[in-house]
Design an enzyme around this catalytic site. Structure first.
Site, PDB file in Angstrom:
ATOM      1  N   TYR A 112       1.073  -0.937  -0.270  1.00  0.00           N
ATOM      2  CA  TYR A 112      -0.157   0.108  -0.177  1.00  0.00           C
ATOM      3  C   TYR A 112       1.177   0.809  -0.072  1.00  0.00           C
ATOM      4  O   TYR A 112       1.824   0.881   0.876  1.00  0.00           O
ATOM      5  CB  TYR A 112      -0.825  -0.208   0.580  1.00  0.00           C
ATOM      6  CG  TYR A 112      -1.847   1.184   1.261  1.00  0.00           C
ATOM      7  CD1 TYR A 112      -2.800   0.989   0.946  1.00  0.00           C
ATOM      8  CD2 TYR A 112      -1.608   2.098   2.295  1.00  0.00           C
ATOM      9  CE1 TYR A 112      -4.195   2.348   0.709  1.00  0.00           C
ATOM     10  CE2 TYR A 112      -2.205   3.198   2.371  1.00  0.00           C
ATOM     11  CZ  TYR A 112      -3.606   3.812   1.558  1.00  0.00           C
ATOM     12  OH  TYR A 112      -4.476   4.271   1.497  1.00  0.00           O
ATOM     13  N   TRP A 114       1.321   5.677  -1.454  1.00  0.00           N
ATOM     14  CA  TRP A 114       0.475   6.753  -2.568  1.00  0.00           C
ATOM     15  C   TRP A 114       1.997   7.133  -3.472  1.00  0.00           C
ATOM     16  O   TRP A 114       1.804   7.371  -5.031  1.00  0.00           O
ATOM     17  CB  TRP A 114       0.177   7.960  -1.544  1.00  0.00           C
ATOM     18  CG  TRP A 114      -1.056   7.957  -1.494  1.00  0.00           C
ATOM     19  CD1 TRP A 114      -1.715   6.623  -0.755  1.00  0.00           C
ATOM     20  CD2 TRP A 114      -2.051   9.644  -1.801  1.00  0.00           C
ATOM     21  NE1 TRP A 114      -3.173   7.233  -0.135  1.00  0.00           N
ATOM     22  CE2 TRP A 114      -3.439   8.627  -1.311  1.00  0.00           C
ATOM     23  CE3 TRP A 114      -2.050  10.305  -3.367  1.00  0.00           C
ATOM     24  CZ2 TRP A 114      -4.008   9.341  -1.325  1.00  0.00           C
ATOM     25  CZ3 TRP A 114      -3.450  10.499  -2.931  1.00  0.00           C
ATOM     26  CH2 TRP A 114      -4.025  10.742  -1.808  1.00  0.00           C
TER      27      TRP A 114
END
Ligand code: PGD
Length: 765
Positions: A112, A114
């Site tokens: 996970y 960004w």
């Protein structure tokens, strides 16, 4: 495609489009000229490119390389530099060994994070594509840390998360039509400054100002005053943390007993009002959920609650619920109850009215969608079906084989031997870091691609230096931003850093699948390839559709927007029979038979008030809000100029109310120690009336910096709140992250102040 030294290169980040020019030592950064309110966090780039925190060469943990026992991972471990050819051979062999001995299902590639805004060099897409194509798949993660609870509950009750949050009420509608905004959790512009993939216009302040000038009233229902921007002129309703559902219920109760609710809308568009009404009136538990009841829970006077409830049906009312409220235990409930409150007002689907989950939580919301697709990298097919809700990563690593509940299913945690991470920082984003540290000691091998020595890299076995966004060409795009940005390289890569794509291409070659991974394309050819569907869609609609080279030369391309049509909720309002909602009943589910069938006492079949199982106590009397930072995105570029300029004595700033500060003898700029049973950290105090009494606020993103040599619960000397937060799921329904809220005590720190080491490279002598 190299950039001449004196050129301004167009570029883009999740927090805004901009131009950059390398001046030989630092980066000059100018926000996109059409952006009315650029984010100050763009300035983090200026000093970041050649910072000591950057990773210069591939590194391997010495103990892992030697395979000597004990190989327990610590944050002080030694690394050895390794030439690219050797490290790639080593990693290819390790991947092959794991696959042969344990299969692809022993690799966790949930990875996970960004990473950066470019659509091709998007680290998550690259690592997933690599593991799918070269490895046959991996254990994946579902949902996000942002919207863990809402992404699961919304489809049960009203519709998909994307549609409810992003194709619904726009800022233009708010500016023009809305009379009252009930902003549960506020609408802080530090959050809407950010949109994954990029954003060329920050429009929120302007829209709220226009609405306020027209006479609209914004209620900022939040423990922090600045959860609403000054432009909204909001009325601040300081609410006890985690009690919003009680307030919503009381507003609903007043509407009900004063017959101000919309019977017709509830009949035609909703199902299950009757059992909810019984609960609201307290028919079964003898507790009417009225304003007096809620006043005791929320701290908001009963008279205020009744007055607000009476105002709501008089004009166009919009109910918004922020991400933050659902990043807590039972986070499904405020998301559901917000929708039910709006349904009782009967304005769902009207311009500027009804319910917009997460409006203002990101720069994707409140905008018109693009009328053409944006470039997307295909991730291939995953041959492994096992997956986890993303925030259950530590549970998975610590409890292989254990069963857990998720959204009506009984699943089990796989047995993970290798963790592959690219583009994320779990020691930033995950809760209860001391537990996470134990969890990350379980796998045999941890591989990380990173551009900087984040705590995750210091805890890894193989660390591969990735380029930063400004060191490569890419395309910036978001489905809600009307501009495609040619993200041109502005600086040469540091040291031996390589693009994630090039690293995976080289690994694929060693694993004999290079052609399948690269499809025979170089990075530049990939950009042209990914651009093509957008160009074709533009051409088909008769819009300006230049070829890739022309787009690249121009530096940006305008994309047409779809109409501001209110999305599926407008269609449903107008024709509930032919435009049914994608819920089991086709209507808004005030009572869900599906959820009733799961029989979860932590997520009942209609929205309900469920108090946190971790209330403030005499030992930990303060409620800590661990929210998104205003000085950087998450933990990205915490070493950057802007983030650093806002620290005090190098520590992250914790804000607290003067009454709480006085009680503890704390003054501005004092170093304080925050602690609970899970851990402790230092931070620098800022005393302010903008934080309600009983609450302290410490944003996420200060890089974890454990005190040297300390044992089980080392003090984080920098101010990472995730040493304190709880690692539990929101409920068995969504298993979302609960990082937003926890309870702590705070005291003045009088010991010797240890020097910050968070940004120092590890020992690689
Ligand atoms: P970032 O700091 O953005 O945080 O968690 P996330 O892990 O996404 O990490 C991205 C990393 O990617 C950075 O370290 C950056 O250097 C790296 N990176 C950038 N570009 C590249 C690249 O091209 N290649 C590679 N290999 N790496 C790159 C965010 C997560 O935190 C989120 S989304 C939310 S909403 C949560 N919020 C909270 C919260 O509110 N409260 C708490 N307590 N905890 C939270 N955690 C969650």
């Amino acid at each position: 495609m190299d950039q001449a030294a004196d050129d301004w290169a167009p570029h883009s980040a999740h927090w805004g489009a901009f131009s950059a020019r390398w001046n030989g030592a630092t980066l000059d950064v100018t926000p996109y000229e059409g952006d009315p309110a650029p984010s100050p966090i763009l300035q983090n780039f200026t000093t970041a490119m050649r910072h000591k925190a950057r990773i210069l060469r591939p590194m391997v943990r010495k103990a892992w390389l030697d395979r000597r026992a004990p190989t327990e991972r610590t944050f002080d471990q030694k690394f050895v530099a390794c030439p690219w050819n050797e490290v790639l051979d080593l990693l290819a062999n390790e991947l092959s060994r794991i696959r042969t001995e344990h299969g692809a299902g022993a690799v966790y590639g949930g990875s996970y994070g960004w990473s950066s805004a470019g659509r091709f060099h998007h680290a998550q897409s690259q690592v997933h594509r690599f593991l799918n194509i070269a490895f046959g798949g991996y254990v994946r993660s579902v949902n996000s840390y942002s919207a863990g609870a809402s992404a699961v509950i919304l489809p049960h009750i009203i519709g998909g998360y994307e549609a409810v949050s992003r194709h619904n009420v726009t800022w233009d509608q708010v500016a023009e039509h809305t009379d009252t905004v009930l902003a549960f959790g506020g609408m802080a512009v530090k959050n809407s400054d950010v949109a994954s993939g990029g954003i060329s216009r920050h429009i929120e302040r302007d829209a709220m100002q226009k609405a306020a000038r027209r006479g609209a009233i914004f209620y900022g229902i939040a423990p922090l005053r600045d959860d609403m921007p000054p432009e909204a002129g909001a009325r601040w309703l300081p609410i006890k943390v985690g009690t919003d559902v009680a307030l919503m219920l009381a507003l609903a109760h007043t509407l009900l007993v004063e017959n101000l609710h919309d019977h017709d809308f509830l009949t035609r568009h909703c199902t299950g009002f009757e059992p909810f009404e019984r609960y609201l009136r307290g028919r079964d538990d003898t507790t009417p959920k009225d304003a007096a009841w809620a006043a005791g829970i929320t701290g908001i006077p009963a008279g205020t609650i009744v007055d607000i409830a009476r105002r709501l049906p008089r004009g166009r009312t919009l109910v918004t619920v922020s991400h933050s409220l659902q990043r807590a235990q039972y986070g499904e409930q405020p998301v559901w109850m917000g929708a039910v409150l709006a349904a009782m007002l009967g304005q769902i689907g009207l311009p500027g009215g009804g319910y917009n989950y997460a409006l203002g939580a990101l720069g994707h919301t409140g905008r018109r969608l693009n009328a053409v697709p944006i470039p997307t990298l295909s991730q291939g097919r995953n041959g492994v079906s096992e997956h986890i809700p993303v925030a259950r990563v530590a549970d998975m690593l610590l409890n292989p084989g254990q069963r857990f509940e998720y959204n009506g299913r009984s699943m089990h945690y796989p047995d993970i031997k290798l963790v592959y991470w690219a583009g994320g920082n779990p020691f930033h984003h995950h809760q209860d870091i001391n537990r996470l540290r134990r969890a990350f000691n379980v796998p045999q091998t941890i591989v990380v691609h990173e551009s900087a020595w984040t705590p995750m890299t210091k805890f890894a076995d193989i660390v591969l230096p990735a380029t930063m966004t400004l060191e490569r060409d890419d395309i910036g795009a978001a489905g809600t931003d009307p501009r495609l940005i040619a993200m041109r390289r502005a600086v040469d890569p540091i040291g031996e850093a390589r693009d994630d794509f090039d690293i995976f291409a080289a690994l694929s070659e060693r694993l004999g699948v290079e052609q399948a991974f690269t499809e025979g394309r170089s990075s530049r050819q990939w950009l042209a390839h990914l651009y093509e569907p957008t160009r074709q869609a533009l051409a088909a609609a008769g819009w300006d559709a230049p070829g890739f080279e022309e787009f690249w030369r121009r530096g940006e391309l305008a994309l047409p927007s779809a109409p501001d049509d209110g999305g599926f909720l407008r269609a449903f309002r107008n024709d509930p029979l032919n435009s049914k909602l994608p819920t089991p009943s086709g209507k808004i589910e005030i009572y869900s038979s599906t959820i009733a069938g799961f029989d979860y006492n932590d997520c009942p079949p209609h929205p309900a008030w469920l108090p946190s199982t971790e209330p403030p106590t005499a030992r930990h009397p303060l409620t800590m809000i661990a929210n998104q930072p205003a000085t950087r995105l998450h933990s990205q570029l915490d070493f950057g100029a802007y983030s650093q300029s806002k620290k005090i004595a190098g520590r992250e700033v914790v804000r607290l109310n003067p009454a709480d500060a006085a009680q503890r003898g704390i003054a501005n700029d004092d170093i304080v120690r925050l602690f609970n049973d899970r851990g402790a950290c230092l931070a620098a105090a800022a005393v302010t009336e903008d934080v309600m009494p009983g609450v302290i606020q410490l944003s996420t993103g200060a890089w974890y910096d454990p005190e040297q040599g300390a044992a089980e619960q080392p003090l984080c000397i920098h101010g990472n709140p995730n040493v304190l937060t709880r690692d539990i799921g929101t409920s068995r329904l969504a298993q979302g992250c609960c990082g937003q809220v926890t309870v702590v005590e705070c005291e003045k720190y009088t010991g010797t102040l240890p020097a910050i080491r968070a940004f120092d490279p590890p020992d690689h002598g």
